[in-house]
Enzyme design. Structure first.
Site, PDB file in Angstrom:
ATOM      1  N   TYR A  55     -22.941   9.610 -36.218  1.00 52.69           N
ATOM      2  CA  TYR A  55     -22.106   9.177 -35.089  1.00 52.69           C
ATOM      3  C   TYR A  55     -22.189  10.160 -33.918  1.00 52.69           C
ATOM      4  CZ  TYR A  55     -18.048   8.291 -32.176  1.00 52.69           C
ATOM      5  OH  TYR A  55     -17.242   8.061 -31.090  1.00 52.69           O
ATOM      6  N   HIS A  85     -16.529   8.447 -19.095  1.00 51.51           N
ATOM      7  CA  HIS A  85     -15.202   8.808 -19.599  1.00 51.51           C
ATOM      8  C   HIS A  85     -14.367   9.574 -18.564  1.00 51.51           C
ATOM      9  CE1 HIS A  85     -16.989   7.440 -23.249  1.00 51.51           C
ATOM     10  NE2 HIS A  85     -16.024   7.881 -24.044  1.00 51.51           N
ATOM     11  N   ASN A 197     -14.610  15.661 -27.021  1.00 45.61           N
ATOM     12  CA  ASN A 197     -13.794  15.405 -28.199  1.00 45.61           C
ATOM     13  C   ASN A 197     -13.010  16.662 -28.520  1.00 45.61           C
ATOM     14  OD1 ASN A 197     -13.254  13.251 -29.985  1.00 45.61           O
ATOM     15  ND2 ASN A 197     -15.447  12.954 -30.317  1.00 45.61           N
ATOM     16  N   TYR A 281      32.988  25.296 -26.386  1.00 51.09           N
ATOM     17  CA  TYR A 281      31.718  25.366 -27.106  1.00 51.09           C
ATOM     18  C   TYR A 281      30.580  25.967 -26.282  1.00 51.09           C
ATOM     19  CZ  TYR A 281      33.566  22.225 -30.750  1.00 51.09           C
ATOM     20  OH  TYR A 281      34.275  21.662 -31.778  1.00 51.09           O
ATOM     21  N   ARG A 284      31.152  29.821 -26.820  1.00 47.16           N
ATOM     22  CA  ARG A 284      31.100  30.410 -28.162  1.00 47.16           C
ATOM     23  C   ARG A 284      29.977  29.869 -29.028  1.00 47.16           C
ATOM     24  NH1 ARG A 284      34.985  27.188 -31.925  1.00 47.16           N
ATOM     25  NH2 ARG A 284      36.143  25.905 -30.448  1.00 47.16           N
ATOM     26  N   PHE A 329      -9.666  15.436 -34.050  1.00 46.74           N
ATOM     27  CA  PHE A 329      -9.336  15.325 -32.632  1.00 46.74           C
ATOM     28  C   PHE A 329      -7.961  14.704 -32.398  1.00 46.74           C
ATOM     29  CE2 PHE A 329     -12.061  11.756 -33.991  1.00 46.74           C
ATOM     30  CZ  PHE A 329     -11.086  10.767 -34.030  1.00 46.74           C
ATOM     31  N   GLU A 413      -9.829   2.826 -32.237  1.00 53.16           N
ATOM     32  CA  GLU A 413      -8.819   3.890 -32.132  1.00 53.16           C
ATOM     33  C   GLU A 413      -7.456   3.208 -32.091  1.00 53.16           C
ATOM     34  OE1 GLU A 413     -10.333   5.871 -28.694  1.00 53.16           O
ATOM     35  OE2 GLU A 413     -12.243   6.242 -29.705  1.00 53.16           O
TER      36      GLU A 413
END
Length: 522
Positions: A55, A85, A197, A281, A284, A329, A413
């Site tokens: 791949y 990309h 990646n 609160y 403290r 990844f 994906e």
């Protein structure tokens, strides 16, 4: 003399990553690592020559993983992936974040499981050392098949495309390479995929957020202690015995810091027998609330350090005969703690706003709205509107991005982390938190002035004096936005925290005690 960090051998920490990115530390490739890198690249060449199907080396990407690529096209494939990309949108990320991305990518690739050429790594290091920083858009990553879009933009300059920051200006990469008399890198098989990646976008936002949040945590304790003095609260809830029977380290650290800052306080001594049973609160419970945020910060730091020294691309090349296409990844291991830290940062602002409100109510001997002539003057009424707005904005940012997933890549994906959004949102919350703390600091300094001639302890007196060097006491209305901006600068440039730390050292006090290493950046 600048010490050297050995990529691929030394352990990267948050502080070291920031130091390399800012030029305080030099990162180098030693012979042991270069041999490892060359061997990994040779494995890829063997795979290509043997026509084995692996791949990303000789197949298409994502849903095109079953499409075989010819040997002569394997190089073109790597150029195509960087270009196709590069689809990021929005404003550029901060230069520091982009530089940390370069540093963390070198550390991952230098471990020798990615098949990149030595020349490619050397060019990335050249970008770091010569402060030639790629321009990377902030949006477009889903944080799962690696931070594909931002990493593509990050590495376009290697092949002479995209833009960089060069000598203070944003310029086309090709023009800068020509000026520097450099040729674009010739990418080999697998290299484009190895570059894009990975989780370096998510990781670098985590690294920079850890530094900013650490400063905010330190400042919140200091400002909270000053507010407590202005409100004449008690230090009894910070007794170490109380926290020893519920021993969360973050809580114990905050209690120790508050108790140390309030030691030898004349203000505190003046109301020992005031008859007040207990404080609200937001005073403290500072150890429990600030401490819980410390715990979230600590968890994020632990996981970030693991990721800083991890290999997160795909496929992983163990040898020419042994490759694994896995999911290193995927950004989920950082996405969830980033969302957790976002809630933790928002809570620091939440409790700070409550202390602000308390200081303008006219309680415990303070004048209403922290000004003596209220009516003619609105005093400090409206800055708390700002904290209320920022607190609410932070609440809307607390929805965990990691709880969502939108399938991408034609279903290949089908579960993504959205960790890139988690990292960016954390910074947005810290942006607001720093302004909230600036308003509280404005209020606390004013409140302490109404306790004069009583004095606090040496640390808080040093802090108060430092504030008054920049922002004077307000006897009447003025444009408080200017004051907030000035105090915001003292917080964000870390000078407020430095003043407190230096005052502690000068008085032989330890603000962080035994917790220094556990909750430090290094």
């Amino acid at each position: 003399m600048i010490h050297q960090f050995k990529y691929g051998i030394d352990q990267l920490t948050v502080a070291k990553a920031l130091d390399i990115a800012s030029g305080k530390l030099s990162g180098i490739l030693v012979p042991e690592v270069t041999e490892r890198i060359k061997a990994s690249a040779a494995h890829v060449q063997t795979i290509v020559a043997a026509h084995s199907t692996v791949y990303g080396i000789n197949t298409g990407f994502g849903p095109l993983c079953d499409t075989k690529i010819s040997e002569e096209d394997t190089r073109a494939l790597q150029y195509n992936i960087l270009q196709s990309h590069s689809v990021g949108v929005g404003n550029p990320i901060p230069e520091l974040v982009a530089r940390v991305m370069l540093v963390t990518k070198v550390q991952a690739l230098a471990q020798g499981y990615s098949g990149v050429a030595l020349a490619t790594l050397e060019r990335i290091i050249w970008h770091i050392e010569h402060n030639v920083t790629p321009v990377v858009p902030e949006k477009g990553s889903v944080g799962a098949s690696g931070d594909l879009a931002p990493l593509s933009h990050l590495f376009l300059p290697l092949i002479g495309l995209g833009e960089v920051y060069y000598k203070g200006q944003r310029q086309p990469s090709a023009a800068v390479l020509q000026t520097e008399k450099l040729e674009p890198v010739i990418l080999g098989p697998k290299e484009g995929l190895a570059l894009i990646n990975g989780t370096q976008f998510i990781l670098s936002f985590a690294v920079t957020a850890l530094q900013r949040m650490h400063n905010a945590l330190e400042a919140a304790d200091i400002i909270g202690a000053l507010s407590l003095e202005g409100l004449m609260g008690t230090a009894r809830p910070f007794d170490p015995r109380l926290h020893a029977i519920r021993p969360f380290p973050g809580n114990q650290l905050v209690a120790h810091r508050l108790k140390t800052m309030l030691e030898n306080s004349g203000i505190m001594a003046a109301h020992v027998d005031c008859g007040r049973v207990q404080d609200p609160y937001s005073l403290r419970c500072m150890p429990q609330v600030h401490g819980a945020s410390r715990t979230a910060w600590h968890h994020l730091r632990e996981l970030t350090v693991i990721e800083l020294n991890a290999v997160t691309d795909n496929p992983i090349i163990f040898s020419a005969e042994d490759t694994i296409s896995g999911g290193n990844f995927h950004g989920q291991p950082l996405a969830i703690p980033l969302d957790y830290a976002t809630v933790a940062a928002a809570e620091l602002g939440n409790i700070s706003d409550r202390r602000c409100y308390m200081m303008i109510e006219g309680r415990y001997g303070l004048p209403k709205l922290l000004i003596e002539d209220a009516g003619l003057n609105s005093g400090f009424m409206i800055p708390q509107y700002t904290t209320a707005a920022l607190v609410t904005e932070n609440k809307t940012l607390c929805f965990p991005a990691s709880a969502d997933s939108v399938p991408t890549s034609l279903g290949q994906e089908d579960h993504v982390s959205m960790g890139s959004i988690s990292g960016r949102k954390l910074h947005q919350v810290i942006d607001n938190l720093e302004y909230i703390l600036a308003v509280e600091l404005l209020y606390a300094a004013q409140a302490v002035d109404f306790r004069r001639p009583l004095q606090s302890g040496p640390i808080l007196e040093a802090v108060h004096s430092f504030v008054r060097e920049t922002v004077p006491f307000a006897a009447k209305d003025r444009i408080f936005a200017y004051d907030i901006k000035q105090l915001h600068g003292l917080i964000t440039n870390q000078s407020l925290v430095n003043v407190a730390n230096n005052a502690a050292l000068d008085n032989h006090l330890s603000l962080n005690g035994i917790y220094h290493e556990q909750f430090g950046l290094y």
